[in-house]
Design a protein around this motif. Structure first.
Motif: not given
Length: 501
Positions: A199-202, A446-450, A456-465
């Motif tokens: 997702m980060l790549l995209a 696939a918008t992310v914020q640093d 990832p183990a808790l399915s927490i990703y750096p995206s507000w979505y």
């Protein structure tokens, strides 16, 4: 997930499960994925023509573009039959894009022609690498070739060829399903990190302000995968797949079954078992379709869509179930509830909801389990593979028996509190992973914020979505807990006043 049924004493149910298990083994043994060993085709002439045509189109020089693309069309004329012999579907796609480019140049439509060239360029790479579905339903992409493709993408990033890099990243996302089983069988952490990094790549490659970070992500992905490129697989690796994938679904189904038993509603148990059986059957049927008629490569986007939507819907249902379990932890309320519902403690609507939730949980985890296991065919002997599957399912069965027997003997209040916490945790996780899958499928940006956390183990990703719905869930849980505590305090004060008065 399969093992819940083994805990039932109904002979019919046992028969269904064993038939389903035999079907899975039948699919794996009789429909293995072949590995094509042909040398890589030479596409340099076509790639050169594509690049020269793009340069001419950038200058709006359609005459030069027409001349440049002639070499690409000549390559296609010479190689068309060879491509068709390997993959009729790929040949059709290439033929279509050659026509789109030619028509775009003829009509002076630079964007149409350029878009067609980019798609054609990606198809050429697929043909070279063998990352397509052949006429026998096979694909030869391996973890080693996937790692090599990461390196090629890294080179495009270094050359600042962002359009080509973007197309390559889309290919990497599509092809991930073909190799992810190799990773998840070795390391859950590596698998979770790869899911995040895709997702980060995209996000990075499409954002001019973050494109420079793309190279670091690619380097990290290569470092993650390289230790697994030439690993020898054993029955233990095969056993880990159904165990890891089935454990969360097992927690959900076991909790629902235990609650139905404690509520003394046999019909609810039948609905839950029926939903579980349906989820298992759908998983096996889709796995059979992938094994025989499609390939993991062709099924890639559909799988992420299924994972995404089932994850989101199941998460919303689990939020309600978690609240319901928590609210019933009040013993006075539970006793009153049971007294007023003596004939049927769980309503028909709730029974259907339980069945749907069991179905979604099993299908989400079951489909990936079947596809992973199919992908391991050829990595070990058939005997080892079957042994691994049976061991993994056996361990799950033991856990299920322990959970069902132990939870029934738990005092009601701890049972409801523990169950509520487990279901809420899975609700939180399913929502994050569901949104993440929809982002990989292109349904959600696939918008992310640093500055956002990444676990990832808790399915927490750096995206507000994905993070915002999870935060809302946590806020709702906190409000419910605080309100419940205040209500209990108020009731205690009333009781104390009555006693003292």
């Amino acid at each position: 997930m399969i093992i819940i049924f083994n805990c039932e004493r109904d002979g019919v149910l046992k028969g269904r499960i064993w038939r389903s298990l035999l079907l899975l083994i039948f699919v794996i043994v009789l429909f293995p994925k072949g590995v094509m060993a042909a040398e890589k085709p030479d596409i340099s002439e076509a790639e050169k023509a594509v690049k020269q045509t793009m340069v001419a189109l950038d200058k709006a020089d359609f005459d030069q573009a027409k001349v440049a693309f002639q070499d690409g069309k000549l390559w296609w004329t010479r190689n068309k039959q060879d491509v068709k012999g390997k993959s009729y579907d790929l040949a059709q796609q290439m033929d279509r894009q050659v026509a789109v480019v030619s028509l775009g140049i003829l009509n002076g439509e630079a964007k149409t022609a350029t878009d067609g060239l980019q798609v054609f360029q990606g198809l050429l790479r697929d043909y070279r690498d063998g990352t397509y579905t052949d006429n026998d339903g096979n694909t030869k992409i391996t973890l080693a070739s996937y790692i090599k493709k990461l390196g090629e993408t890294r080179q495009l990033v270094e050359n600042k060829d962002w359009d080509a890099a973007d197309q390559q990243v889309q290919d990497l996302q599509k092809q991930w399903l073909s190799v992810e089983g190799d990773v998840v069988s070795q390391s859950q952490v590596a698998y979770d990190n790869m899911e995040r990094d895709l997702m980060l790549l995209a996000a990075y490659v499409q954002d001019p302000t973050k494109q420079e970070r793309t190279a670091d992500v690619l380097d990290g992905m290569e470092d993650t995968l390289k230790p697994f490129a030439n690993v020898t697989y054993t029955w233990f690796d095969a056993a880990l797949i159904p165990f890891r994938e089935g454990l969360e679904a097992l927690l959900i189904v076991a909790t629902l079954l235990t609650f139905a038993k404690r509520a003394k509603t046999p019909n609810a148990r039948k609905w839950i078992i029926g939903g579980t059986a349906a989820g298992l059957l759908v998983s096996l049927v889709l796995g059979l379709i992938v094994a025989v008629w499609l390939s993991t490569l062709a099924f890639g986007k559909n799988n992420t869509l299924i994972n995404g939507w089932t994850g989101v819907i199941a998460s919303l249902m689990m939020l309600y179930v978690s609240y319901w379990l928590h609210s019933n932890s009040d013993m006075a309320k539970w006793n009153n509830y049971m007294a007023t519902k003596s004939d049927q403690a769980i309503s028909n609507g709730k029974m259907i909801s339980f069945a749907v939730l069991a179905f979604l949980a099993i299908m989400r985890e079951g489909l990936e389990t079947v596809i992973f296991l199919i992908g391991m065919v050829g990595r070990m002997s058939t005997a080892e593979l079957i042994t691994g599957i049976l061991v993994g399912l056996g361990v799950l069965c033991i856990i299920a028996v322990v959970m069902l027997k132990f939870s029934v003997h738990l005092p009601l209040k701890p049972f409801f509190m523990i169950s509520s916490a487990i279901v809420f945790y899975l609700c939180f996780k399913f929502m994050g992973s569901g949104i993440h899958s929809l982002q990989l499928a292109g349904v959600i940006p696939a918008t992310v914020q640093d500055y956002l956390p990444s676990i990832p183990a808790l399915s927490i990703y750096p995206s507000w979505y994905s993070l915002l719905p999870q935060l809302i869930f946590v806020l709702v849980a906190v409000v419910i807990l605080v309100r419940s505590a205040l209500k209990k305090r108020a009731m205690k004060q009333l009781v104390d006043k009555g006693v003292n008065g």
